[in-house]
Motif scaffolding. Structure first.
Motif, PDB file in Angstrom:
ATOM      1  N   LEU A  11       0.402  42.286 -15.048  1.00 20.14           N
ATOM      2  CA  LEU A  11       0.726  42.534 -16.458  1.00 20.14           C
ATOM      3  C   LEU A  11       1.555  43.811 -16.599  1.00 20.14           C
ATOM      4  CD1 LEU A  11       0.367  41.731 -19.437  1.00 20.14           C
ATOM      5  CD2 LEU A  11      -1.678  43.173 -19.457  1.00 20.14           C
ATOM      6  N   ALA A  12       1.187  44.858 -15.865  1.00 19.73           N
ATOM      7  CA  ALA A  12       1.941  46.110 -15.930  1.00 19.73           C
ATOM      8  C   ALA A  12       3.363  45.914 -15.429  1.00 19.73           C
ATOM      9  CB  ALA A  12       1.229  47.186 -15.116  1.00 19.73           C
ATOM     10  N   ILE A  13       3.526  45.189 -14.325  1.00 22.02           N
ATOM     11  CA  ILE A  13       4.863  44.921 -13.796  1.00 22.02           C
ATOM     12  C   ILE A  13       5.677  44.108 -14.801  1.00 22.02           C
ATOM     13  CG2 ILE A  13       6.120  43.659 -11.999  1.00 22.02           C
ATOM     14  CD1 ILE A  13       3.894  44.511 -10.070  1.00 22.02           C
ATOM     15  N   PHE A  14       5.067  43.137 -15.421  1.00 21.09           N
ATOM     16  CA  PHE A  14       5.765  42.318 -16.413  1.00 21.09           C
ATOM     17  C   PHE A  14       6.202  43.150 -17.611  1.00 21.09           C
ATOM     18  CE2 PHE A  14       5.548  39.705 -20.278  1.00 21.09           C
ATOM     19  CZ  PHE A  14       6.585  38.825 -20.003  1.00 21.09           C
ATOM     20  N   ILE A  15       5.322  43.997 -18.115  1.00 16.72           N
ATOM     21  CA  ILE A  15       5.644  44.817 -19.289  1.00 16.72           C
ATOM     22  C   ILE A  15       6.759  45.818 -18.964  1.00 16.72           C
ATOM     23  CG2 ILE A  15       4.745  46.605 -20.825  1.00 16.72           C
ATOM     24  CD1 ILE A  15       2.104  45.052 -20.861  1.00 16.72           C
ATOM     25  N   ILE A  16       6.673  46.471 -17.805  1.00 13.44           N
ATOM     26  CA  ILE A  16       7.712  47.426 -17.410  1.00 13.44           C
ATOM     27  C   ILE A  16       9.044  46.714 -17.211  1.00 13.44           C
ATOM     28  CG2 ILE A  16       8.432  48.997 -15.567  1.00 13.44           C
ATOM     29  CD1 ILE A  16       5.449  49.721 -15.267  1.00 13.44           C
ATOM     30  N   GLY A  17       9.033  45.577 -16.550  1.00  7.99           N
ATOM     31  CA  GLY A  17      10.257  44.812 -16.334  1.00  7.99           C
ATOM     32  C   GLY A  17      10.859  44.322 -17.641  1.00  7.99           C
ATOM     33  N   LEU A  18      10.029  43.840 -18.542  1.00  9.92           N
ATOM     34  CA  LEU A  18      10.515  43.362 -19.834  1.00  9.92           C
ATOM     35  C   LEU A  18      11.116  44.505 -20.645  1.00  9.92           C
ATOM     36  CD1 LEU A  18      10.695  40.906 -21.714  1.00  9.92           C
ATOM     37  CD2 LEU A  18       8.498  41.582 -22.652  1.00  9.92           C
ATOM     38  N   THR A  19      10.490  45.671 -20.604  1.00  2.10           N
ATOM     39  CA  THR A  19      11.003  46.835 -21.318  1.00  2.10           C
ATOM     40  C   THR A  19      12.366  47.257 -20.767  1.00  2.10           C
ATOM     41  OG1 THR A  19       8.749  47.570 -21.714  1.00  2.10           O
ATOM     42  CG2 THR A  19      10.486  49.194 -22.025  1.00  2.10           C
TER      43      THR A  19
END
Length: 61
Positions: A11-19
């Protein structure tokens, strides 16, 4: 417990990547909408000044 941390990491990787991706998209969009043809106006002006400069020769002692 391991599955929880794995899911949290994903989830953290997804949120950082999306940002990061949204930042790239918003930068591109703002250049297209607000930049117009004058995006590189200052860069081109600096290059036109510097094109007539001569290279400085170093003195060897």
């Amino acid at each position: 417990m391991v599955q929880f941390f794995r899911d949290l990491l994903l989830l953290a990787i997804f949120i950082i990547g999306l940002t990061a991706f949204m930042g790239i998209l918003s930068h591109w969009f703002s250049l297209k909408v607000f930049g117009g043809k004058s995006v590189f106006k200052f860069v081109e002006r600096s290059k036109s000044f510097q094109s007539n400069w001569k290279n400085v020769q170093r003195r060897h002692q």
